[in-house]
Structure formats: C-alpha cells, structure tokens
Write an enzyme that holds these catalytic residues in place. Structure first.
Site, PDB file in Angstrom:
ATOM      1  N   GLU A   1      21.787  -6.513  25.066  1.00 38.69           N
ATOM      2  CA  GLU A   1      22.701  -6.637  23.929  1.00 38.69           C
ATOM      3  C   GLU A   1      22.295  -5.706  22.796  1.00 38.69           C
ATOM      4  OE1 GLU A   1      25.321  -8.103  24.670  1.00 38.69           O
ATOM      5  OE2 GLU A   1      24.520  -9.099  26.446  1.00 38.69           O
TER       6      GLU A   1
ATOM      7  N   GLY B   1      26.706 -14.843  28.843  1.00 37.36           N
ATOM      8  CA  GLY B   1      25.271 -14.840  28.612  1.00 37.36           C
ATOM      9  C   GLY B   1      24.951 -14.515  27.168  1.00 37.36           C
ATOM     10  N   ALA B   2      25.616 -13.471  26.658  1.00 38.42           N
ATOM     11  CA  ALA B   2      25.407 -13.057  25.277  1.00 38.42           C
ATOM     12  C   ALA B   2      26.495 -12.056  24.918  1.00 38.42           C
ATOM     13  CB  ALA B   2      24.024 -12.434  25.092  1.00 38.42           C
ATOM     14  N   MET B   3      26.583 -11.742  23.631  1.00 35.79           N
ATOM     15  CA  MET B   3      27.630 -10.847  23.141  1.00 35.79           C
ATOM     16  C   MET B   3      27.076  -9.934  22.078  1.00 35.79           C
ATOM     17  SD  MET B   3      30.681  -9.850  23.381  1.00 35.79           S
ATOM     18  CE  MET B   3      31.202  -8.436  22.402  1.00 35.79           C
TER      19      MET B   3
ATOM     20  N   HIS C   1      23.454  -2.175  23.539  1.00 36.53           N
ATOM     21  CA  HIS C   1      24.894  -2.007  23.328  1.00 36.53           C
ATOM     22  C   HIS C   1      25.212  -1.416  21.955  1.00 36.53           C
ATOM     23  CE1 HIS C   1      27.293  -3.230  26.673  1.00 36.53           C
ATOM     24  NE2 HIS C   1      26.830  -4.467  26.741  1.00 36.53           N
TER      25      HIS C   1
END
Length: 878
Positions: free
Chosen positions: A305, A268-270, A308
């Site tokens: 994200e 999905g995303a990083m 994070h």
C-alpha cells in the site's frame, strides 16, 4: 425472480469526460443515519466539448437535497436526479461551480462501500466505484482533481477526524458538542483514492526523514488497547519507505502518512493518498495472536500500500481495464522488497506457490481472462489473481528480458513522464522500449491473451559432435472468448547441469535468441543447438520461474532426482521435488504404484538434512502439493476423494519411512526463547513443523503425543496453531482438547478466533457442511464481518477440498445457499466466495451435475442478484 441486467463496459468505448473537475471541496456533517455531504465542484468544459453537452455524474443509492450552479439553486427542469445519476442540462461554456448536497445513511451501509459506520467508526472504501455512494461525481480513474475535505462530527464519540493529504485546520463548532478538521491533498487524484475516517481511536507515531531531508509524521491508528500490536507494522512501513528511496528513487511527498486499521473491511487494505485504510488483520500482530505468516503478510501488505503512492496514486489508471498497471506492478515491487528483507529463493518459491494455487486454476476455468481484460459488467470481479499475481509476473519478465539496469531505466522514465497522469499499459511498455531502444510488441501479447502456456521440452546429446540439442514447443489451451492463441514471447532462464552437479559452459548456441543463461522462445516451436558440451548435461529449465508457464521438462525420474540434489538454482531444486511428488500422487490417485518412490524419498531426506540450505527452504522442499494442486494437474474428471486418499497415504508413507530423520531434525532445531518474527527464526519454526507434519501423519506410536506436547508447550501462535492444525487434520487423540484449549485461551480476540474457525473449517470429516453450519452459530462468528466469513466459509472452500467437492453435492448446495444469503447485504463478499465454483467443469460427471444445479439455483433464485454475483455465475455456466 428476474435479476438486474448490468451494462457491458468495453475498453474500445473509452472516451474522455466532456468536463474537467479541477477542484473538489467536501464538507461532511457526520451523523450515523443521516450524514449530509456538501460537494462543491470547480469545472470547465474541454476545448472540444460542444456547447450544451449535458454533465452526467455517477451516483449509487443517493438522496439529493439540493443543487446550486454558481451559488444559485437550479430550476427543476435544469437537471434530472436519480439515486444512480445526476444530469445537469446545458451547463455553462465557461468555468463554473456546482454545489451538490446529498444525504446518506452510513449505519445502514452493509455493503461496506462508500461511507459506512461499523463498531462506532466512520470509514470509507471507494475503490473501485464507492465514491458515487457518497456524492454525485465522475467516479472513474481518469478524473483527477485536487481535494479539500472538512469533517464535522461529535467530539466525544469521534475525537479523531482523518482525511487525505495534509492537516490544515481543526477546532470546535460554536454552540455545539461537535468539532471539525480540514484536510487538503495538493496532488490531483481520482475519487477512488478519497478517504475519511472518524472515531475513537488511538495511535502510535514515529518521525521519519526522507533521503532529501524532508520530515514526515508517521501514524498508525487502531482501536484502543491494540496499540501494543502495531509496532511491527510501523517497522515495516519505515523499512518500505527507505527501500523505495534506495531501489526506485521514490520519496514520500506529504507531511504526514496515516494508516488506520478497522475490522469491517472487504479488502486487505487500500492505498488512499496519505490515509491508508487496512483490514486490521494486516496491521495487528504479536506472538500471542499472529503467526510467522501473519508477520510476513503484514510486512508485504504495508509495503504494497505504501508503494502505491507512486505506482497507483501519483501515476494512476486511465480506466479500470488498466488495473494491472497499478496492481501487478505494485505486487512486483512488494515481492522485491520482501525478497531483499528475507530470503530471495524462499520468497520466490512462496510467490510461485501462490500463483499456481490461485492464478493457474483461474486460467484453466471459466473465469479465465487476460491480465488486461477488454470488457466487464462489474469491475469488482476483476480484482483477481490474474490481474495481481500474473500481472506481477509480467513485470518480472520485463526485468528478466532487459536486465536490472535496463529495467531501472524504464521505470525511471515511466515515473518522469507519467507523474500526475492516468496511464495505460501501452504508456508503461513504451517507456521500457524507449529507455532501452528495444521492441516489446511481441512480449505485450501477455497482457492481451489469456491462459497459461504449456511449455514442452525434449533434448538429445551428440557425444561425437559435443553438441546438446534442446527442442521447445509452446501451446496455450483455448480460454473463454479466445479459442486460438498466438505464440507468446517466453523468457526461459536455464542451465546445463553436468555429471558433477556444476553448470556446463557452452561455446555457442544456434537456432534461437540465447544470451548467457537466457533463452527467448518467440515461436511455437524452436530448436537450439549448444556447442562445446563435453558431457551429457541435464537441462535445468525455467530457473527462478522466469515465465508463468506449465513446464513439461522431458526428464525422467532419475534426472529429476539429480536436479533435486544438485541444481544450483534453488527454485528448480524445489520444483524438481514438486514435480516428482505431483507425478507420484497422480499415479497413486489412479491406483498405480509409482516407480522410483524409494529413490525419491531418499532424495527428500537428503534435502531435509542439507544444512547448507536455510531452514525455510528445507521446509518448502518437504511440502506436498495440495489436493487442489493435484486436481489442477489432473485437469478433468477429477475425483477429490481419490486425490485426498492418495495424498494422505503418501504423507503417511514418507512419515513412516523417514520418521527417525524427521525426529532428529525436529529435536536438533533450537529457536530462541524470546519470540522474533525474523526470517531465520521463522524458517526454523517452519521446518520443525514440517517434520512434525510427517511424524503426525505416520501413525507411529508416540507421534500423536508428540504433536499434542508441541501444542501444549507452544509460546507463540505459529507453533500453537501449527500443532493444532495437525491434531485436527490427522484426527489425532488430543484434537478435541486442543480446540477447546485454544478457544478458551483466545476467546474475545477476534483475529485469533479467526484462526480457530479456519482450522475447524478445514477438517476433512465426513459431514463438513454440518460442522460449518454449527460454527456459524458460534459467538466468534458474524455474517456482517468479512474477516469472520473469509475465515470460516473461505477456509472451508479453500482448504477443505473433499468437503466442498463431496460427491453428494452438499458442499455445492451450501455455497449456493450462503451466496444468496450474503448477496443481499455484501455482494463483494458473496462474489468472492462464489468464485469457488470456478473449477466445477474439471470434476467428474457426478460432481459436475450437482455443481451445475447449484449454480442454476443461484441464477434462478427468487431474489434480485447483484451484478457482482450474477456475472460470476453466468461466466461459470457459460
């Protein structure tokens, strides 16, 4: 053909690296088929590392061009190099520099791990073990280093060059058509957080000032022409940053924060430090292409994200067994953010629906594992609902047990103590224990023991003594590798609802730990006696879904309907309706006529018309459990055809019985002519479509025309897709025309066509596999783009229960076929899809035979399986 044998990685085998990599200097000379990477590592041995200990660095399909130690080329016998490993014999005992030059082929990297080239954009994905596909390195979370990156590329085709951290320098490379950019990240990080993007992109920008007055440049980079669809993402980012400052005291720590949206992305995303890379479905949105759920998803993922940055980047994992330390915690944080931004009760229901549909089946099948697993062969297979969603529930339980103030004290200590660390679950729990002077050792069992506990309740009332006795018993079914279970620490939030619908206060409670409305179950079976209860109450248990358990509340249907009408806890009002629907659907699946159905339908109408409830909650209250939910409740010898038929019949009966009610609500809801993704407007659209669902299901004359009219009049994707889905689901007149009209309107817009593919894939027709095969030839589909595969194949496996589990086994055979096809180029996508076999042992005998044969076909195929796929198939067959 014999497939590869992967090494079993065990938590108990953890050891520190013998050498520390203090700094990393990277130079990327980007070329589509021959990118050169020069990596200069500054290393020193740990104090306890014996002299002569070899330096072993990870690799994956690497080509070594040269290696130098302190500037001097190494002799051939001083090292061993293979595509998957570099070993330097007898490194110096003093600090030294190692310069490694590798060559990679981004254009041929179909795995989309490491550095790859797609649609002209260079992009990286390094979590979990992708950095080793770029250069030789300690590719593990506990190797924290300071990175400086120089990127060189053709300026015309790659005008944008992005890396982690802060920009340092840019310029032309003399005598060439190339240019460079240097990025420096001052915060030590593991290699999985490394990122690089180069391509012809445009961006939207905004200035942000942190709570302490630090200026930050915010940029979202997208393909040209998509910048008008990135505004909601920027708005979500700004709100996320402000919320984290207010709620957790966490400020952003770099001069810039960049987001890049690409279409070819496995995840999905990083959360790469300072350079988040997103699947473009979680960045791009406008009313023409995105539904309300898409807007909510973008808000959540952007926040996730960003959060994070502290829970994952500043504090990372010691090893991958601690994955829930960053993911479960950060999911909890994004859930809290969305709850504050939207309706907290509705958000809680949505999160529990997700948990029950994704994680409960995982716990109930062969892929069950603890939130913190103790061994694996392929870490990519443990990016699971258990780690993410159940991991978030564990953090939520800590907050429930300690209270908001106690939880904040524990989090503050965690941030203070472990900033810059690679930490463990034990480190995390210890902070809460010390900050609150408490013992959470029993609670910690949730991290180590797999399975979903079953909580059974029974109660009695003594009118003369004015006491109410509640008995609770917990059991947890055996799961792979854990046949016997210890009792969990289960926080049960509760209320005792009196005849007038208000909670009854008690004078004292005996028999277990009870604090106000929180009962803590710590043994396998406990009895609690409440004193001072003037009238018989109906117990409302597990309010706010205070623990991830399956509850058998011990209530009759009259009492469930009572809670459905009166419970002050919104979640339990919804849960009462869901429980009744599930029970009745199971009875109908078995061919029985449910008792109390008319009374339930009346209560459902009451909930639908209750204007004291917000629209989104009323929409959720009307939602039937999915076919997969019912299959999970039945648990064994499942006949998906019978479940589907029962669910269709129940929807039709509710629709016919309450048609006038639904029509009245539908007609009364007015949504602003100007589209807005705000929670109130989205809730109105949701309730309106839920009413239309039942009207479409009823078969009453005019319902098909009403559904088609809703589709034709739609001025936003939520209404357009919602109505089209109903036309297709109920096979109504106008379905074919609707599909054609949608395709004509959105052809060429990939994310919109993904929705078209998913609707077509979910149609419960007799020959679903044939339909899917035909759609794979459609111009909108590509096996090379994960979004296309997830939309079509994932849509079929996830929502077309009858098609996938068709009795003739055609769905199982097709999944085996596409798993083998995809595994050759993108094992991550293949392994995610093959997990759909996770429930095969719950099916009836006829289906089990065919599912097992399909799994064995994969395992025995005449091709080398990836570790990703082989591990999942073996666990399913075990």
């Amino acid at each position: 053909m014999q497939s590869n044998t992967a090494q079993l990685i065990k938590l108990t085998d953890y050891e520190e690296t013998p050498y520390v990599i203090e700094t990393v200097s990277l130079v990327f000379k980007l070329h589509a088929e021959a990118t050169e990477v020069v990596s200069t590592l500054s290393l020193h041995p740990r104090a306890r590392t014996p002299a002569g200990t070899a330096l072993e660095l990870d690799g994956d399909e690497l080509k070594l061009l040269s290696i130098k130690l302190n500037g001097t080329p190494l002799e051939d016998d001083a090292y061993d190099a293979a595509p998957d490993k570099l070993v330097v014999h007898n490194p110096p005992t003093e600090p030294f520099k190692l310069e490694i030059t590798t060559q990679i082929n981004p254009a041929a990297n179909t795995r989309l791990m490491g550095l790859y080239l797609s649609d002209g954009i260079y992009c990286t994905q390094c979590e979990a073990e992708g950095f080793r596909r770029i250069t030789y390195y300690y590719d593990r979370p506990d190797a924290l280093s300071v990175f400086t990156t120089r990127i060189e590329a053709d300026k015309a085709s790659n005008p944008i060059l992005l890396g982690n951290g802060n920009p340092q320098e840019t310029g032309r490379i003399d005598g060439t058509d190339r240019h460079f950019a240097v990025w420096h990240d001052p915060h030590p990080k593991p290699a999985y957080l490394f990122a690089l993007v180069a391509g012809d992109l445009t961006c939207i920008s905004e200035k942000y000032t942190t709570a302490s007055g630090k200026p930050v440049d915010l940029n979202i980079y997208v393909e040209k022409g998509n910048e008008q669809r990135a505004g909601w993402s920027m708005d979500s980012l700004v709100r996320s940053m402000r919320w984290d400052e207010k709620t957790f005291g966490r400020e952003y720590d770099l001069d810039v924060f960049n987001i890049v949206a690409v279409s070819a992305f496995n995840m999905g995303a990083m959360e790469n430090k300072g350079l988040n890379i997103f699947n473009d479905k979680y960045i791009l949105a406008n009313s023409e292409t995105a539904t309300d759920l898409d807007y909510e998803g973008i808000e959540t993922v952007v926040a996730h994200e960003y959060f994070h940055n502290w829970t994952g980047n500043r504090i990372t994992c010691r090893e991958w067994f601690q994955l829930c330390l960053k993911e479960g915690l950060t999911v909890f944080r994004d859930q809290e953010f969305s709850s504050d931004e939207r309706s907290r009760p509705v958000k809680r229901i949505a999160d529990v629906v997700r948990l029950k549909s994704r994680q409960f089946p995982e716990d109930q099948g062969p892929l069950s594992h603890p939130v913190r697993p103790t061994e694996y062969k392929e870490i990519n297979n443990f990016y699971t609902a258990t780690v993410y969603d159940k991991g978030a529930e564990l953090v939520r339980m800590i907050k429930t047990i300690l209270g908001a103030d106690g939880f904040r004290k524990g989090m503050d200590l965690y941030f203070e103590r472990h900033d810059g660390d690679a930490s463990t679950i034990e480190d995390f729990i210890k902070c809460f224990e010390e900050a609150n002077d408490t013992d959470l050792s029993h609670f910690s069992l949730w991290y180590h023991q797999s399975g979903t506990p079953h909580l059974k309740a029974s109660s009695s009332y003594d009118e003369a003594a004015k006491t109410f006795t509640l008995e609770l018993e917990q059991t947890t079914p055996a799961t792979p590798g854990q046949p016997e279970k210890e009792p969990f620490f289960i926080p049960v939030r509760f209320g005792l609802v009196g005849p007038n619908g208000e909670d009854i206060a008690y004078s004292k409670a005996e028999g277990a730990r009870v604090d106000g409305d929180l009962l803590c179950l710590t043994e396998r079976k406990q009895t609690v006696v409440f004193h001072g209860i003037g009238s018989k109450p109906v117990p409302s248990l597990l309010r706010e879904f205070s623990a991830p358990v399956k509850l058998e509340a011990g209530l009759n249907r009259h009492e469930q309907i009572f809670l459905m009408r009166h419970d002050i806890d919104p979640f339990n009002r919804w849960q009462a309706a869901q429980t009744l629907m599930s029970e009745m659907l199971i009875e109908m699946t078995n061919g029985d006529i449910p008792a109390g159905k008319d009374a339930f339908i009346s209560a459902l109408a009451n909930m639908a018309e209750d204007e004291n409830l917000d629209h989104a909650f009323r929409g959720f209250g009307l939602m039937l459990p999915s076919e997969k939910d019912i299959a999970l409740e039945i648990g064994k010898d499942v006949d998906t055809d019978a479940i589907g038929a029962a669910r269709d019949a129940f929807a039709k009966e509710i629709g016919a019985s309450l048609y006038d009610t639904f029509e009245r609500i539908y007609s009364a809801i007015e949504v602003s002519e100007t589209f807005s993704p705000d929670a109130a407007s989205a809730g109105k659209r949701s309730l309106k479509l839920r009413c239309l669902y039942y009207m479409a299901a009823s078969g009453i004359e005019g319902s098909a025309a009403l559904t088609k009219a809703h589709f034709d009049a739609a001025d936003n994707m939520t209404d357009r897709m919602g109505a089209l889905n109903l036309l297709v689901t109920w096979n109504l007149e106008g379905a074919k025309d609707g599909l054609q009209a949608f395709e004509k309107r959105h052809q060429g817009t990939a994310l919109a066509m993904d929705k078209w593919l998913s609707i077509a894939a979910g149609a419960p027709n007799e020959d679903a596999v044939s339909t899917i095969r035909t759609l794979t030839e459609h111009p909108a589909f590509s096996w090379d783009i994960p979004n296309r595969v997830y939309s079509l194949i994932g849509g079929f496996l996830g929502s077309n229960t009858r098609g996938f589990h068709k009795a003739d086994g055609s769905g199982y055979d097709y999944l085996a076929e596409i798993t083998l096809h995809l595994d050759k180029n993108n094992p991550q996508v293949a392994s995610r899809l093959v997990k759909s076999f996770g429930s095969w042992k719950n099916m009836n005998a006829e289906r089990r035979v065919k599912a097992k044969a399909a799994l064995e076909r994969i395992l025995n195929a005449d091709q080398q399986l990836s570790t990703d796929v082989k591990e999942i198939v073996e666990r399913c067959l075990d």
